[in-house]
Design an enzyme around this catalytic site. Sequence first.
Site, mmCIF file in Angstrom:
data_model
loop_
_atom_site.group_PDB
_atom_site.id
_atom_site.type_symbol
_atom_site.label_atom_id
_atom_site.label_comp_id
_atom_site.label_asym_id
_atom_site.label_seq_id
_atom_site.Cartn_x
_atom_site.Cartn_y
_atom_site.Cartn_z
ATOM 1 N N VAL A 20 0.700 -1.138 -0.055
ATOM 2 C CA VAL A 20 0.000 -0.120 0.046
ATOM 3 C C VAL A 20 0.886 1.282 0.127
ATOM 4 O O VAL A 20 0.770 2.203 -0.778
ATOM 5 C CB VAL A 20 -0.993 0.004 1.220
ATOM 6 C CG1 VAL A 20 -1.917 1.215 1.397
ATOM 7 C CG2 VAL A 20 -2.017 -1.390 1.351
ATOM 8 N N LYS A 109 -6.811 -1.845 10.495
ATOM 9 C CA LYS A 109 -8.178 -1.978 11.047
ATOM 10 C C LYS A 109 -7.771 -2.682 12.441
ATOM 11 O O LYS A 109 -8.599 -2.558 13.447
ATOM 12 C CB LYS A 109 -8.598 -2.746 10.343
ATOM 13 C CG LYS A 109 -8.155 -4.381 10.006
ATOM 14 C CD LYS A 109 -7.813 -4.293 8.439
ATOM 15 C CE LYS A 109 -6.651 -5.200 7.992
ATOM 16 N NZ LYS A 109 -6.299 -5.312 6.488
ATOM 17 N N GLU A 133 -10.593 5.075 5.847
ATOM 18 C CA GLU A 133 -11.544 4.500 4.992
ATOM 19 C C GLU A 133 -11.059 3.313 4.586
ATOM 20 O O GLU A 133 -11.869 2.296 4.230
ATOM 21 C CB GLU A 133 -11.802 5.467 3.773
ATOM 22 C CG GLU A 133 -12.777 5.013 2.318
ATOM 23 C CD GLU A 133 -13.988 4.626 2.820
ATOM 24 O OE1 GLU A 133 -14.663 3.578 3.191
ATOM 25 O OE2 GLU A 133 -14.731 5.427 3.104
ATOM 26 N N ILE A 140 -13.383 0.243 -1.302
ATOM 27 C CA ILE A 140 -14.986 0.654 -1.441
ATOM 28 C C ILE A 140 -15.443 1.507 -0.466
ATOM 29 O O ILE A 140 -15.013 1.439 0.559
ATOM 30 C CB ILE A 140 -15.804 -0.864 -1.104
ATOM 31 C CG1 ILE A 140 -15.391 -1.828 -1.947
ATOM 32 C CG2 ILE A 140 -17.130 -0.632 -1.465
ATOM 33 C CD1 ILE A 140 -15.822 -3.276 -1.667
ATOM 34 N N ASP A 205 -9.582 -10.950 11.379
ATOM 35 C CA ASP A 205 -9.552 -9.588 10.342
ATOM 36 C C ASP A 205 -10.968 -9.132 10.325
ATOM 37 O O ASP A 205 -11.194 -7.942 10.523
ATOM 38 C CB ASP A 205 -8.866 -10.058 9.179
ATOM 39 C CG ASP A 205 -8.939 -8.888 8.352
ATOM 40 O OD1 ASP A 205 -8.146 -7.881 8.346
ATOM 41 O OD2 ASP A 205 -9.779 -8.929 7.245
ATOM 42 N N LYS A 209 -12.815 -5.584 11.510
ATOM 43 C CA LYS A 209 -13.733 -4.431 10.624
ATOM 44 C C LYS A 209 -15.187 -4.310 11.040
ATOM 45 O O LYS A 209 -15.801 -3.477 10.891
ATOM 46 C CB LYS A 209 -13.735 -5.139 9.254
ATOM 47 C CG LYS A 209 -12.394 -5.073 8.682
ATOM 48 C CD LYS A 209 -12.016 -5.903 7.419
ATOM 49 C CE LYS A 209 -10.471 -5.634 6.882
ATOM 50 N NZ LYS A 209 -10.240 -6.583 5.678
ATOM 51 N N GLY A 311 -5.232 -5.399 -1.767
ATOM 52 C CA GLY A 311 -4.650 -5.080 -2.945
ATOM 53 C C GLY A 311 -3.797 -3.520 -2.686
ATOM 54 O O GLY A 311 -4.497 -2.847 -2.093
#
Lengths: 437, 437
Positions: A20, A109, A133, A140, A205, A209, A311
């Site tokens: 990232v 997260k 975000e 998304i 995970d 979230k 990704g």
Amino acid sequence: MTSESAHRAIGVAVLGLGNVGSEVVRILREHSEDLEARVGAPLELRGVAVRRPGKDRGIPEELQTTDAESLVARDDVDLVVEVIGGMDLPRKLILSALNSGKSVVTANKALLADHTGELAEAAELHNVDLYFEAAVAGAIPVIRPLIQSLAGDRVNKVAGIVNGTTNFILSAMDETGADYAATLAEAGRLGYAEADPTADVEGYDAAAKAAILASIAFHTRVTAADVYREGISKITAADLTSARALDCTIKLLSICERITTPEGKERISARVYPALVPLEHPLASVNGAFNAVVVEAENAGRLMFYGQGAGGAPTASAVMGDLVMAARNKVNGGRGPRESKYAKLKIAPIGDIPTRYYVNMQVADKAGVLSAVAAEFSQHGVSISTVRQEGAGDGARLVVVTHVATDSALSETVEALSKLEFVTAVTSVLRLEGTEQ
Amino acid sequence: MTSESAHRAIGVAVLGLGNVGSEVVRILREHSEDLEARVGAPLELRGVAVRRPGKDRGIPEELQTTDAESLVARDDVDLVVEVIGGMDLPRKLILSALNSGKSVVTANKALLADHTGELAEAAELHNVDLYFEAAVAGAIPVIRPLIQSLAGDRVNKVAGIVNGTTNFILSAMDETGADYAATLAEAGRLGYAEADPTADVEGYDAAAKAAILASIAFHTRVTAADVYREGISKITAADLTSARALDCTIKLLSICERITTPEGKERISARVYPALVPLEHPLASVNGAFNAVVVEAENAGRLMFYGQGAGGAPTASAVMGDLVMAARNKVNGGRGPRESKYAKLKIAPIGDIPTRYYVNMQVADKAGVLSAVAAEFSQHGVSISTVRQEGAGDGARLVVVTHVATDSALSETVEALSKLEFVTAVTSVLRLEGTEQ
């Protein structure tokens, strides 16, 4: 570009140069003119904190540093992007940035699920932005629509597929008929599962979230510890076959829901588990590494958001959106809307949560089995919707789908069933989501 | 509620008490505590402008007024919600609100498509918010994600089903096999089409929304006049049957796209037309009065937003999200992110737009027809993907699907085809979207 920025440059520090971080740095450098026009000031990369600096990292060596703390502390850094991952180090760095008046964008997260309270208070105190975000569902837009677009509505439920690894595995099992272990190994070979896949396959995970989504949706602080969690490691090829026979597939869902107790009290629930989902439900066709989140609100009705959940580039897109917004706020002297926790709703225990169930049992192939099994369900107040008999002889199975019952009533039923003489084993108990009744 | 608002109340004026206005007023009154906690100050309804006041309007008579201008001008009104519809009156009222320092929330797509420039400048000048999430796709958050969440990305395409009336009609035609006129009449009876359906069925409504989406996606001012537009009134039951034979359905699409000309120049296109969409494309399964918008961005990849595109409560949900955000900005002394137009990209003429085509011809049932037809396509540089022969004798038809060609090359081909001796008539020319090549 025709925009003339009157404002001084906004200095950006990026912590971490993995998938990232590299994409964030690339976008900052490739699209500097567009970004400047949108922010109203140039965005200038002051430095990137890396563990292993070198000529091969794709950015000039003078921009690399191993000293993340000094980078965050620099006077010419206004915004900090945290994409290191982990817990203690990013927590310390983010707090240090917020406490010195710098806005922070993070995709972390796990950290947010445990420490949003502390971080949000620091941001509040110093009047800066804390945006995240990218922490849920990659590219998304979900966090911002929940905080802003639905700010005048009442969210009743959020249900999403927000973990790409488990969705890849379940989609592949459904498609190929292969079992869990073989599919996990294949996912590892293809880069969809990490060497230690525990955080993904056991639902940690997805639970982090769910905590973030529930906090925002219900204006209540929810941490990962509040989230009921089951992973996918016990799902068998037989479960997927049985699901197909019921016109369903199996998905790992993160569900946040507003519940009214039988006593009329308002509670919330946040939970993660693999569930049967009817094939005609919009989440059923979300396959592979894609993510989707369905939001049900009182006035908006049902909304769905769909896209790439992981990704480097997709996650960087979400980070960059936050970065541009935080930078605009720096330029304009304000700060953006933040999450709130005024509602302070209590978490309902999993035992109180009403859902439908799928129960798969190995049974003796004898007359009277069905009536004995049905009697147990009935005695515990669990109403049966359908029963299906599969196989014969030693392979005889009973697949029961119930109407809505509480988790505790179902658990008691299952315990009683496993004591029945005719029932060799209760091999699977899964929930059924996305239907009425 | 535990929130204590230190800030004075924010006064709200609602202009219009139709489907949406009534729902906005209901939500303001029913959820005042929640809204206060989210805004940081109470939202107080100062008045509602109505054409026909009365005891039967569902709100106290003292809140009703026929004098919208005086209501907007009141000192204790901070925010104006415009849900009257129309053009001249709302334009005047919105400008008057903005010019006196009041933020405005509107759902008026036709007004925005023509006058965003003027309205945005007034909002800019007076440092107030002009929000319009409800103008496109009802409850579905699309405007805010495009402006904010994708602010750090590069949007290449937006394609959406954003008109419920035409989607209802096309879905029903596909399902029942009925023709256009009968289905339109049925839509009228069910309340899905207005007495004068022109704005919907001829694509004007979808074109206004395309102008708004293109403006935001490409940071360029685009008005309704810039949008190429075709409606659905010429779609026949036979077109839907042929589409099915090609594993497609027909949808009215609003498409905004970034184009590179053969000379390497960057252009944008905004266009509305009915198109064949492959059944496996996510937009193909958006049926009835639902809306969906697909966004393709360089880093985010493909995103989809889905939900209810019309109706009082869903549209009011979007209005209320904007209202809470604008009110928070009033309380915090800032204003939110706005659209920008710095990129100033030029609109490509429709003749330059490359798409695939479906051409349906009535032909003589003779040897040599196919080769004559294929020769015309070839001579105009339009490459054929598939040809399908339907019927025989007088009912013989040829259905050609092309590879990508420009609109002008296709138009020339069609003109030439209709002059061919063997071709009785070119009965339909539709575009094919959502495939590669």
